[in-house]
Every structure is written in C-alpha cells, then in structure tokens.
Design an enzyme around this catalytic site. Sequence first.
Site: not given
Length: 512
Positions: A56, A83-84, A169, A171, A223-228, A368
């Site tokens: 942080g 770190c922090y 870090h 990661e 919506s036509g998107g992958v999530d919905s 995602k």
Amino acid sequence: MTARETIVILDFGSQYTQLIARRVREAKVYSEILPFNATWEEIASREPKGIILSGGPDSVFDSGSPHPHPAVYDFKGPLLGLCYGMQLLAHHFGGKVQRSHRREYGRAPLEHAGTSELFHGLPRKMDVWMSHGDHIDCVPCGFSIVASTPTAVAAMEDSSRKIYGLQFHPEVIHTPRGTELLHNFLFRICGCRGEWTVSSFIREAENKIHAQVGESHAVCALSGGVDSTVAALLVHRVLGDRLTCIFVDNGLLRAGEFEQVLTTFREELHLNVRGVNAQERFLTRLAAVEDPEQKRRVIGEEFIRVFEEEAHRAGRVEYLVQGTLYPDVIESVSVRGPSAVIKTHHNVGGLPEKMHLKLVEPLRELFKDEVRNVGRELGLPEEFVIRQPFPGPGLAVRILGEVTESRLQLLRCADRIVEQEIRAAGLYPKIWQSFAVLLPVKTVGVMGDGRTYENVVAIRAVHSQDGMTADWVPLSYELLGRLSNRIVNEVRGINRVVFDITSKPPGTIEWE
Ligand code: XMP
C-alpha cells in the site's frame, strides 16, 4: 463436501492487490480480497488457509495509516506481508522500521540464505521487483532475515509462528520466480491442495443457485456480451425454462448483431429468450440528446421500461440474474472508497428495487478471464467467448453528438470494416476492444474530380486487463492504411479516418 480452500488478501491499497488474487487463483486456490479493516468475523468466516497483507502507499508511521483488525496478528495459520504488509508485521511484532521520504522502485538482485520454505527450490541469487518507501532496520525478536538485497532486508520470517514478510512484489512479472515463491507459500506453508477449478466452481455455483432460488422464477437481461450470457447459462442449468432471458434491440447494436446473437442464444445455447425490437422507442427518446451522460440516462430509463414490460409477461418472477464480476464488487469496498464516477456504467441501475426483484449474481467471485473459462466449460462457442466487450449504451456513445438513424448507418458500416480487418489480421482475440467512432465534424476532401465535405471516423484499439486502464495498440501502418482506404472508399459519407493514440488515463476507452 469439504470447505473450499481460501486465501484471504487484505487490501491496504496496493495497485497490485488484484494481481495477488489472480496469481493465487491461477494456482487453483480460491482467493478473496477483503478491505484492510474487515472485521475478524468477516475474515474468520472464510476459514482462510492463510492471510496475505497487501502492499500500500502508506507509511506505518502516518497517523491514519491503515491497520488490520488486531486479531489478524494472532491468526494461527500462515501470514504473509508484502511491502507495506511486511512493515505492518515488523512494526507490530516489535521490529524497527526506518522511515524514508523517498520511494524506491525497480529491479534488485536478491540473495537468500537457503533456509526458508518460501524460497524452496529457488536459486540463491535472483532478481526481484522492489518498491519501498520505508524499510526494515531490525527484524522483530523471533524473526530472522532470510533474504537481502544490497540495500534492504528483502524477506523475514518467524517460521515457528508461520509469519512471513517480503519487501518486494512476487506477484508481478518483473519478479521472474515470483510465482514459484507464491506457490511455496500456498502449498508448502499453507498446505493448500489447489483444487479450485472451473468445474468445481460450476458445481458450487449450481448448488448456491439452487439453494437461493429454489422453485422460483428468474429473469435475465442479456446484453450479447460474455458476462450476462455466462450468468444466464449457469442459472439455466439449474432453473431450465423457469429462467426467462430478455434481449432488447435498442437500435444501438452493430450491423447484424441482434439477429446473430439471438440465433446463438436460441439455437446453440437453448436459452429461453424473448427478443424485443425496441429500436424506435430508443431512437425517439434520443432525438436531440447530445450530452453523453444524458444519453446514458435516457437509454438506461428506456431499457428499464422495456425490460419491465417484458418481464411482466414472463409471469411471477422473483429473481433478477446479473453478470456482475469480481472487479465491480471489490471496487465498491476498496480502501479509498468508491472511485469517482467518471461515467455512469450501470445501465440497469435501479431495476431490482423498482421491480422488487432479488439479485442472483453467480459470477460475483470471478475475474473476466475466469468467466471466459466457465463459458467454455458450459459449451459457449469460442467465437462468443472471445467477443470484445461492448458498452450497454452501444453505438450511442460512439456517435459524438446526436444519434440519428443515418449516423448509426454510417458508423455501422465503418465499424464492420474495422472488425473485419482486425479479425483478418488475427488481432481480434488479442485486443481488448477495437472499434470506430463517428465524430461530430465534417472535413473537406477530394474524391475523383470532386470536392467532398463529409464526416470523420476515428479508429480506437486498446489493450486492457479489465477496462480500468488501457494502452492504445500500435496497429501496423499497413493495417491502418487498409482500414483508411476501405472506409473512405466503401462508406459513402466518410472522407477522413484518424487513429486515436491516447491511453487510459488520461483518455477513456469510449469517446463519450
Ligand atoms: P471507459 O470508456 O470508461 O470504458 O474507459 C471502460 C469499459 O467500459 C465500457 N463502457 C461501458 N459499459 N455501459 C457499459 O455497460 C456504459 O455506459 C459504458 N461506458 C463504457 C467500455 O466499452 C470499456 O470496456
């Protein structure tokens, strides 16, 4: 069923917190980010196999600097401070943290003593990515220094109490052996088994949906998107035709999109979908609206009306399925509070309250790319899985100024060429978003022997992880040349093409 292995990550405001969560999940261990000030009950309810304290921007010496609930320090399982997070551990357990007013970033050569489980199997000398303001002068009693760089204590531990700290870090990709280090923490120190997979996620999600919705009915706005779509597919597996999906043509979709997507939903995915042609309603309400936020409001309101009417036809419905993802959830609990509203993205805001619907959000825990993997596992065609995101207000936010049918036609033609050429160049799946924007200016040109005075289209192509930040993609001159040629030659009404070379920030991805 055994409890799911979870690593809790306490967020002290590092830009890398989400990355830590992803790295842990990539190791097939479920991880959850909680705000730094989560209560001990919240943390303990996850039955964590280990707790990671993120980095942080603060100094432990600042008044008001973030501290975790004190019970975290008495946690019986492994603790890892980065770190922090490491400085918090050093400070709390009685070590000496040295204040510094300058932050140092960058690659540093590390050497470890070969004694720590964290560094098991790693070369004695390796590069790591440092980022520190304050540093540790003296480790607390019971701790030992297990790795150093020429200028700092790089790692400390008290292995008997399973408390570990890293000043760098692990990661980020700039710490090339960082993933192995995190694996050592997860598997050698926390004793995780790494059983969190897409299929285990789907099984758990189905159980949860069943427990929540029981025999009731639900609706979902596609919506036509992958999530919905993935959210609907998951719920459909449990509810079958008790789930009614609604796909609205608001007149702001791309060329041929409504028909194509509807066919996929019905014929390939066997969802119970109502396709609603509401083009006129939306375009009438958008007449003379130029302000971007006003456009979003109008579209959002009209959508709610259409959706409500259609949902009522579906009979007695109690639940609304939404494809909310993890980044939306953590953003709303982040250390610095909800980020300032730059654009109003939530197109269906207010719907659940208005219709008295309870929310089902089966993807709330996923990033995602994880949603895409769930989609694949559920049989979503690859073509659909890799679809680039498309904003709810559609082409309305890519037509600067008033949205009219004729301007929509112009943009659809130009946009189709962008998509065709980006696909032909093999770039479509590699790019977060690529599209055309219709500008509200006319410029002079010459075609054949005549003067033209026509519209300008901008091409936008960006790389991004999550839409929060983005870099413009350096499309080749050859590709740009082809795009420009084709658009100007094939789309009557456009005589100039420009390329947007703005990153986010300071730009946004969409132009409105
Ligand atoms: P910006 O333009 O804010 O976009 O950098 C970030 C991501 O969000 C999408 N976007 C929207 N999505 N409703 C949506 O559902 C909206 O009003 C909206 N505005 C932007 C954008 O396409 C990008 O992926």
